[in-house]
Design a protein around this motif. Structure first.
Motif, PDB file in Angstrom:
ATOM      1  N   ARG A 189      14.145 -19.369 -11.922  1.00 53.06           N
ATOM      2  CA  ARG A 189      15.132 -20.462 -11.884  1.00 53.06           C
ATOM      3  C   ARG A 189      15.240 -21.049 -10.478  1.00 53.06           C
ATOM      4  O   ARG A 189      15.392 -22.260 -10.294  1.00 53.06           O
ATOM      5  CB  ARG A 189      16.502 -19.931 -12.342  1.00 53.06           C
ATOM      6  N   LEU A 190      15.120 -20.186  -9.477  1.00 50.88           N
ATOM      7  CA  LEU A 190      15.231 -20.670  -8.095  1.00 50.88           C
ATOM      8  C   LEU A 190      14.068 -21.589  -7.709  1.00 50.88           C
ATOM      9  O   LEU A 190      14.167 -22.346  -6.757  1.00 50.88           O
ATOM     10  CB  LEU A 190      15.280 -19.474  -7.128  1.00 50.88           C
ATOM     11  N   GLY A 191      12.957 -21.478  -8.423  1.00 44.65           N
ATOM     12  CA  GLY A 191      11.838 -22.387  -8.163  1.00 44.65           C
ATOM     13  C   GLY A 191      10.743 -21.810  -7.288  1.00 44.65           C
ATOM     14  O   GLY A 191       9.882 -22.555  -6.798  1.00 44.65           O
ATOM     15  N   ALA A 192      10.757 -20.480  -7.070  1.00 46.37           N
ATOM     16  CA  ALA A 192       9.675 -19.872  -6.278  1.00 46.37           C
ATOM     17  C   ALA A 192       8.340 -20.154  -6.957  1.00 46.37           C
ATOM     18  O   ALA A 192       8.260 -20.198  -8.185  1.00 46.37           O
ATOM     19  CB  ALA A 192       9.887 -18.364  -6.184  1.00 46.37           C
ATOM     20  N   ASN A 193       7.288 -20.372  -6.150  1.00 44.50           N
ATOM     21  CA  ASN A 193       5.977 -20.601  -6.770  1.00 44.50           C
ATOM     22  C   ASN A 193       5.044 -19.403  -6.609  1.00 44.50           C
ATOM     23  O   ASN A 193       3.882 -19.445  -7.009  1.00 44.50           O
ATOM     24  CB  ASN A 193       5.326 -21.887  -6.252  1.00 44.50           C
ATOM     25  N   HIS A 194       5.575 -18.337  -6.022  1.00 46.49           N
ATOM     26  CA  HIS A 194       4.806 -17.088  -5.883  1.00 46.49           C
ATOM     27  C   HIS A 194       5.820 -15.951  -5.879  1.00 46.49           C
ATOM     28  O   HIS A 194       6.878 -16.062  -5.251  1.00 46.49           O
ATOM     29  CB  HIS A 194       4.018 -17.114  -4.568  1.00 46.49           C
ATOM     30  N   VAL A 195       5.529 -14.880  -6.589  1.00 46.89           N
ATOM     31  CA  VAL A 195       6.433 -13.726  -6.609  1.00 46.89           C
ATOM     32  C   VAL A 195       5.593 -12.465  -6.415  1.00 46.89           C
ATOM     33  O   VAL A 195       4.569 -12.289  -7.079  1.00 46.89           O
ATOM     34  CB  VAL A 195       7.200 -13.622  -7.956  1.00 46.89           C
ATOM     35  N   SER A 196       6.015 -11.611  -5.473  1.00 49.32           N
ATOM     36  CA  SER A 196       5.371 -10.302  -5.299  1.00 49.32           C
ATOM     37  C   SER A 196       6.343  -9.245  -5.799  1.00 49.32           C
ATOM     38  O   SER A 196       7.506  -9.230  -5.379  1.00 49.32           O
ATOM     39  CB  SER A 196       5.060 -10.033  -3.819  1.00 49.32           C
ATOM     40  N   CYS A 197       5.886  -8.397  -6.705  1.00 47.23           N
ATOM     41  CA  CYS A 197       6.767  -7.385  -7.302  1.00 47.23           C
ATOM     42  C   CYS A 197       6.232  -6.002  -6.967  1.00 47.23           C
ATOM     43  O   CYS A 197       5.118  -5.656  -7.365  1.00 47.23           O
ATOM     44  CB  CYS A 197       6.815  -7.547  -8.819  1.00 47.23           C
ATOM     45  N   TYR A 198       7.016  -5.231  -6.230  1.00 46.18           N
ATOM     46  CA  TYR A 198       6.578  -3.908  -5.798  1.00 46.18           C
ATOM     47  C   TYR A 198       7.429  -2.842  -6.458  1.00 46.18           C
ATOM     48  O   TYR A 198       8.646  -2.976  -6.565  1.00 46.18           O
ATOM     49  CB  TYR A 198       6.688  -3.779  -4.270  1.00 46.18           C
ATOM     50  N   GLN A 199       6.738  -1.791  -6.863  1.00 42.73           N
ATOM     51  CA  GLN A 199       7.433  -0.661  -7.473  1.00 42.73           C
ATOM     52  C   GLN A 199       8.081   0.163  -6.362  1.00 42.73           C
ATOM     53  O   GLN A 199       7.438   0.449  -5.350  1.00 42.73           O
ATOM     54  CB  GLN A 199       6.379   0.167  -8.197  1.00 42.73           C
ATOM     55  N   LEU A 200       9.346   0.531  -6.538  1.00 46.91           N
ATOM     56  CA  LEU A 200      10.017   1.344  -5.513  1.00 46.91           C
ATOM     57  C   LEU A 200       9.370   2.726  -5.450  1.00 46.91           C
ATOM     58  O   LEU A 200       9.244   3.416  -6.462  1.00 46.91           O
ATOM     59  CB  LEU A 200      11.507   1.492  -5.843  1.00 46.91           C
ATOM     60  N   THR A 201       8.944   3.087  -4.250  1.00 49.75           N
ATOM     61  CA  THR A 201       8.305   4.390  -4.044  1.00 49.75           C
ATOM     62  C   THR A 201       9.090   5.138  -2.978  1.00 49.75           C
ATOM     63  O   THR A 201       9.491   4.545  -1.976  1.00 49.75           O
ATOM     64  CB  THR A 201       6.848   4.182  -3.563  1.00 49.75           C
ATOM     65  N   PHE A 202       9.322   6.415  -3.206  1.00 53.49           N
ATOM     66  CA  PHE A 202      10.020   7.231  -2.201  1.00 53.49           C
ATOM     67  C   PHE A 202       8.955   7.873  -1.310  1.00 53.49           C
ATOM     68  O   PHE A 202       8.454   8.957  -1.598  1.00 53.49           O
ATOM     69  CB  PHE A 202      10.853   8.326  -2.876  1.00 53.49           C
ATOM     70  N   HIS A 203       8.592   7.189  -0.237  1.00 48.92           N
ATOM     71  CA  HIS A 203       7.545   7.713   0.649  1.00 48.92           C
ATOM     72  C   HIS A 203       8.073   8.904   1.445  1.00 48.92           C
ATOM     73  O   HIS A 203       9.238   8.914   1.870  1.00 48.92           O
ATOM     74  CB  HIS A 203       7.091   6.627   1.629  1.00 48.92           C
ATOM     75  N   ASP A 204       7.177   9.872   1.690  1.00 48.83           N
ATOM     76  CA  ASP A 204       7.544  11.015   2.535  1.00 48.83           C
ATOM     77  C   ASP A 204       7.992  10.506   3.901  1.00 48.83           C
ATOM     78  O   ASP A 204       7.395   9.575   4.449  1.00 48.83           O
ATOM     79  CB  ASP A 204       6.333  11.945   2.732  1.00 48.83           C
ATOM     80  N   GLY A 205       9.023  11.132   4.426  1.00 50.28           N
ATOM     81  CA  GLY A 205       9.466  10.788   5.783  1.00 50.28           C
ATOM     82  C   GLY A 205      10.491   9.667   5.821  1.00 50.28           C
ATOM     83  O   GLY A 205      11.157   9.472   6.835  1.00 50.28           O
ATOM     84  N   THR A 206      10.622   8.892   4.725  1.00 51.93           N
ATOM     85  CA  THR A 206      11.652   7.847   4.702  1.00 51.93           C
ATOM     86  C   THR A 206      12.981   8.472   4.279  1.00 51.93           C
ATOM     87  O   THR A 206      13.022   9.616   3.800  1.00 51.93           O
ATOM     88  CB  THR A 206      11.289   6.731   3.697  1.00 51.93           C
ATOM     89  N   ILE A 207      14.061   7.711   4.429  1.00 48.56           N
ATOM     90  CA  ILE A 207      15.376   8.240   4.034  1.00 48.56           C
ATOM     91  C   ILE A 207      15.382   8.558   2.539  1.00 48.56           C
ATOM     92  O   ILE A 207      15.850   9.618   2.114  1.00 48.56           O
ATOM     93  CB  ILE A 207      16.482   7.226   4.395  1.00 48.56           C
ATOM     94  N   PHE A 208      14.815   7.662   1.728  1.00 46.42           N
ATOM     95  CA  PHE A 208      14.763   7.935   0.287  1.00 46.42           C
ATOM     96  C   PHE A 208      13.903   9.172  -0.003  1.00 46.42           C
ATOM     97  O   PHE A 208      14.232   9.975  -0.875  1.00 46.42           O
ATOM     98  CB  PHE A 208      14.204   6.728  -0.473  1.00 46.42           C
ATOM     99  N   GLY A 209      12.799   9.309   0.738  1.00 48.48           N
ATOM    100  CA  GLY A 209      11.930  10.478   0.547  1.00 48.48           C
ATOM    101  C   GLY A 209      12.685  11.765   0.854  1.00 48.48           C
ATOM    102  O   GLY A 209      12.568  12.764   0.133  1.00 48.48           O
TER     103      GLY A 209
END
Ligand code: SF4
Length: 390
Positions: A189-209
């Motif tokens: 709806r916003l009119g973007a002409n390109h979208v990148s969609c990344y799966q959330l990953t809990f990488h080692d060493g990050t806060i989520f990891g």
């Protein structure tokens, strides 16, 4: 000497990547080479980049894309950004018609910044929206609100950038199909002409990891992740977007010319801490990741290269297959055989037939390409195809 010249065999124009390693705060899922730093360290990085660009000036690279990524390039003061862009233009051979990309965060987008980026010649912009609702944004530790994200996209579209791309993250714990569908519909709806969609990953060493390791957070299981990925193709496909790479969707004419270089074996040069390079033939190398060490090498008059590897023919054949099977264009197996002296077609008659019967690949002559279902399991697809002889 570390850091290869561009080899004669690589006749294609190269992509230039400039890594801006600074962020205002570090997001809990991020495993990029980033740091929080004040103006004096940013000034040292700027000087280091000039030195690094100058060292590659006579290495034979001709660039037709330039990409400022990070980190947060949009958080650089405009005069610093202008000097860096001018510095790399002076130090390296950049086609005057080159497409110039910048990654921006919504909180940095305003009437002045947008005008400055356009005036500097940035033609394509990628906005780190990540989510279009405040609950998800807070979970992801982002500094902007959904309303700011919307306004930033509208401002960038209004400023006439060739391509305005949105980054979105899916697979947040507890995210439902209708949550994710809502994000995609809003992006359209916003009119973007390109979208990148990344799966959330809990990488080692990050806060989520670390939270995952402490039992405080659980990653979304594979099946619902795959379901959300299939939904992505469905919703964006119905709106005219082509899933031209595993994580990237574009309206016609809006594929990323820069990122395509990574996926099609073109040469690219990365400047800045942690940046990677490839000579387009068989050598790749990567920079020191820590800003301090990258800087120290440059101060000592040497390239800040941490490692380098030369790919064998077999590795190059495998990599061509692996990268190609992540894209909608796929791989021409006859060309693969010719380029690398590999044997693929006769060796895989049965496996190609069964991959096609399972709806994971499409075949047109000797070219094979993944379907959206195949893209979801791109790594497994490649493992099912044997390469002999290279
Ligand atoms: S803004 Fe981007 S690069 Fe910076 S910490 Fe967050 S995810 Fe990482």
């Amino acid at each position: 000497m570390l850091g290869s010249d561009l080899q004669g065999g690589a006749s294609r124009e190269a992509g230039l990547y400039v890594h801006v390693p600074f962020c205002s705060s570090v997001c809990p899922y991020c495993d990029f080479a980033v740091t929080q730093a004040g103006e004096s360290r940013r000034a040292r990085w700027e000087r280091g980049l000039f030195d690094e660009a100058a060292m590659y000036g006579d290495r034979g690279f001709d660039f037709d894309t330039v990409y400022f990524g990070g980190g947060t390039p949009s958080a650089l003061k405009i005069d610093r950004l202008a000097r860096v862009l001018e510095g790399v233009r002076q130090g390296l051979r950049i086609n005057p018609e080159a497409q110039v990309f910048i990654e921006v965060n919504p909180e940095d987008v305003g009437p002045d910044s947008v005008r400055h980026w356009r005036d500097l010649g940035f033609s394509n912009v990628s906005v780190g929206v990540q989510a279009l609702d405040d609950v998800s944004l807070r979970f992801l530790g982002r500094r902007h609100t959904a309303e700011e994200a919307r306004r930033s996209v509208e401002a960038l579209l209004g400023a006439g950038f060739d391509t305005v791309s949105l980054d979105l993250i899916f697979g947040l714990p507890g995210q439902t199909r209708s949550d994710w569908e809502g994000q995609l519909v809003e992006a359209i709806r916003l009119g973007a002409n390109h979208v990148s969609c990344y799966q959330l990953t809990f990488h080692d060493g990050t806060i989520f990891g670390k939270r995952r390791d402490a039992g405080m957070m659980i990653e979304m299981a594979e099946a619902p992740q795959a379901d959300l990925y299939a939904l992505t193709h469905e919703i964006l496909g119905a709106a005219g977007f082509e899933g031209y790479e595993v994580s990237n969707f574009a309206l016609p004419g809006h594929r990323s010319a820069h990122n395509l270089k990574y996926w099609t074996g073109a040469p690219y040069l990365g400047l800045g801490p942690g940046a990677h390079s490839f000579d387009g033939v068989h050598t790749r190398w990567w920079n020191r990741r820590k800003v301090r060490l990258w800087q120290r090498d440059l101060d000592n008059g040497s390239l800040p290269v941490e490692g380098e590897e030369s790919l064998t023919k077999r590795q190059r054949a495998f990599e061509t297959l692996m990268l190609g099977m992540r894209t909608a264009d796929g791989v021409d197996l006859a060309e693969l055989e010719k380029r690398f002296g590999a044997e693929v077609i006769a060796q895989n008659t049965d496996s190609l037939q069964s991959l096609e019967a399972e709806g994971l690949i499409r075949r047109r002559g000797d070219r094979i390409a993944p379907t959206p279902q195949g893209m979801a399991v791109a790594d497994a697809l490649v493992k099912a195809i044997r390469i002999d002889g290279a």
